[in-house]
Design a protein around this motif. Structure first.
Motif, short mmCIF file in Angstrom:
data_model
loop_
_atom_site.label_atom_id
_atom_site.label_comp_id
_atom_site.label_asym_id
_atom_site.label_seq_id
_atom_site.Cartn_x
_atom_site.Cartn_y
_atom_site.Cartn_z
N LEU B 21 0.86 -1.18 0.00
CA LEU B 21 0.00 0.00 0.00
C LEU B 21 0.90 1.24 0.00
CD1 LEU B 21 -1.68 -2.39 1.17
CD2 LEU B 21 -2.87 -0.69 2.58
N SER B 22 0.55 2.18 -0.84
CA SER B 22 1.37 3.37 -1.00
C SER B 22 0.86 4.51 -0.13
CB SER B 22 1.36 3.80 -2.47
OG SER B 22 1.95 5.07 -2.64
N GLY B 63 3.06 -9.55 10.65
CA GLY B 63 2.49 -9.77 9.33
C GLY B 63 2.57 -8.56 8.42
N TYR B 64 3.18 -7.49 8.91
CA TYR B 64 3.34 -6.26 8.13
C TYR B 64 4.81 -5.87 8.09
CZ TYR B 64 -1.68 -5.72 9.11
OH TYR B 64 -3.03 -5.90 9.22
N SER B 65 5.19 -5.13 7.05
CA SER B 65 6.53 -4.55 7.00
C SER B 65 6.44 -3.17 6.35
CB SER B 65 7.50 -5.44 6.21
OG SER B 65 7.13 -5.52 4.85
N VAL B 66 7.41 -2.32 6.68
CA VAL B 66 7.43 -0.95 6.14
C VAL B 66 8.86 -0.58 5.75
CG1 VAL B 66 5.42 -0.11 7.44
CG2 VAL B 66 7.73 0.04 8.43
N SER B 67 8.98 0.51 5.04
CA SER B 67 10.27 1.10 4.75
C SER B 67 10.09 2.61 4.77
CB SER B 67 10.83 0.64 3.41
OG SER B 67 9.97 1.06 2.35
N ARG B 68 11.18 3.33 5.04
CA ARG B 68 11.13 4.80 5.01
C ARG B 68 12.44 5.30 4.40
NH1 ARG B 68 9.20 9.14 8.41
NH2 ARG B 68 8.82 10.84 6.93
N GLU B 69 12.53 5.16 3.11
CA GLU B 69 13.74 5.56 2.38
C GLU B 69 13.72 7.04 2.01
OE1 GLU B 69 14.06 2.90 -0.91
OE2 GLU B 69 14.31 1.13 0.35
N LYS B 70 12.53 7.60 1.92
CA LYS B 70 12.38 9.02 1.61
C LYS B 70 11.44 9.65 2.63
CE LYS B 70 10.64 8.52 -2.43
NZ LYS B 70 10.08 8.85 -3.77
N PRO B 75 5.66 3.30 2.50
CA PRO B 75 4.83 2.20 2.02
C PRO B 75 4.69 1.08 3.05
CG PRO B 75 7.00 2.13 1.00
CD PRO B 75 6.96 3.40 1.78
N LEU B 76 3.54 0.45 3.03
CA LEU B 76 3.22 -0.66 3.93
C LEU B 76 3.02 -1.92 3.10
CD1 LEU B 76 2.24 -1.69 6.82
CD2 LEU B 76 -0.07 -1.21 5.97
N THR B 77 3.73 -2.99 3.45
CA THR B 77 3.53 -4.28 2.80
C THR B 77 2.78 -5.19 3.74
OG1 THR B 77 5.51 -4.07 1.42
CG2 THR B 77 4.66 -6.29 1.78
N VAL B 78 1.68 -5.72 3.25
CA VAL B 78 0.90 -6.71 3.98
C VAL B 78 1.37 -8.06 3.47
CG1 VAL B 78 -1.41 -7.51 4.58
CG2 VAL B 78 -1.03 -5.09 4.04
N THR B 79 2.03 -8.81 4.31
CA THR B 79 2.63 -10.07 3.87
C THR B 79 1.64 -11.22 4.01
OG1 THR B 79 3.55 -10.80 5.97
CG2 THR B 79 4.82 -9.17 4.74
N LYS B 83 -2.73 -13.17 8.56
CA LYS B 83 -3.79 -14.11 8.23
C LYS B 83 -5.16 -13.48 8.09
CE LYS B 83 -0.92 -17.42 8.04
NZ LYS B 83 -0.44 -17.79 6.68
N ASN B 84 -5.33 -12.32 8.62
CA ASN B 84 -6.63 -11.65 8.53
C ASN B 84 -6.44 -10.22 8.06
OD1 ASN B 84 -9.34 -11.04 8.79
ND2 ASN B 84 -9.20 -10.60 10.97
N PRO B 85 -6.05 -10.04 6.80
CA PRO B 85 -5.67 -8.70 6.34
C PRO B 85 -6.84 -7.81 5.91
CG PRO B 85 -5.33 -10.26 4.59
CD PRO B 85 -5.79 -11.06 5.78
N THR B 86 -8.03 -8.36 5.82
CA THR B 86 -9.16 -7.56 5.36
C THR B 86 -9.45 -6.45 6.36
OG1 THR B 86 -10.14 -9.42 4.18
CG2 THR B 86 -11.61 -7.60 4.79
#
Lengths: 109, 113
Positions: B21-22, B63-70, B75-79, B83-86
């Motif tokens: 997700l952006s 179950g989530y990961s993020v980055s902050r390069e700028k 952005p958020l990645t739902v991996t 198990k219940n990402p909805t």
């Protein structure tokens, strides 16, 4: 971190009436913020009241803070249908906001 | 106009798939946040970042990961481990972490196919 608990969970009023929502929290705070969320949208910041303030106004909004009772209230005067939304309080004493489940306000025309 | 842009507005994930997700802001804010909101519930903090190249776990980071390069982007990645990402995902930013008011995007609604 701590969470604010809003009361009531839901409130229905007619246009022109006043709406009062309450928030309680458990530990000392630096400030307390109120937010509004329209259905399917992000939150919008309404007002911030600092721990050394007792009352603050912004347009039709009036917020009070009683640190001795660990409570705050949000009053919306002369409500409009456009005020229909969920309202959240966020007491703050760390570097994070912790939101409660909110008060869902319905204003009928 | 300054603000926060989240994309896409709706996202569908297949089982076992990672999705990202952006969140972009042009408010020059230092701090950024990701929240999850379930129906009829409040917001729960997933991750937050106070400065570039640094971030901290919130209350439900598993179950989530993020980055902050700028500074502008978080952005958020739902991996597939989530198990219940909805849910409805909201991104926010503030001038500094903590006491400052947060500005929110309009969210991304994630559903499972």
């Amino acid at each position: 971190s701590q969470q604010g608990e809003e009361d009531p969970q839901a409130l229905s009023i007619q246009e022109g009436e006043n709406a009062t929502m309450n928030c309680s929290y458990k530990t000392s705070i630096n400030n307390l913020q109120w937010y509004r969320q329209n259905s399917g949208r992000g939150l919008v910041h309404l007002i911030l009241i600092r721990s050394n303030e007792r009352e603050k106004h912004s347009g039709r909004l009036r917020v009070t803070l009683d640190t001795s009772k660990k409570s705050s209230s949000l009053l919306i005067t002369a409500s409009r249908a456009a005020d229909t939304a969920s309202y959240f309080c966020a007491p703050i004493n760390t570097d994070k906001l912790i939101f409660g489940t909110g008060t869902r306000l319905q204003v009928f025309p | 106009d300054g603000g926060i842009t989240q994309s896409p507005k709706y996202l569908f994930r297949k089982e076992g798939q990672n999705v990202t997700l952006s969140c972009e802001q042009n408010l020059n804010h230092d701090a950024m946040y990701w929240y999850r909101q379930d129906p009829g519930q409040g917001l729960r903090l997933i991750y937050y970042s106070q400065i570039v190249n640094d971030f901290q776990k919130g209350d439900i980071a598993e179950g989530y990961s993020v980055s902050r390069e700028k500074k502008e982007s978080f952005p958020l990645t739902v991996t597939s481990a989530q198990k219940n990402p909805t849910a409805f995902y909201l991104c926010a930013s503030s001038m500094m972490a903590g006491y400052q008011p947060q500005h929110f995007g309009d969210g991304t609604r994630l559903s499972i196919l």
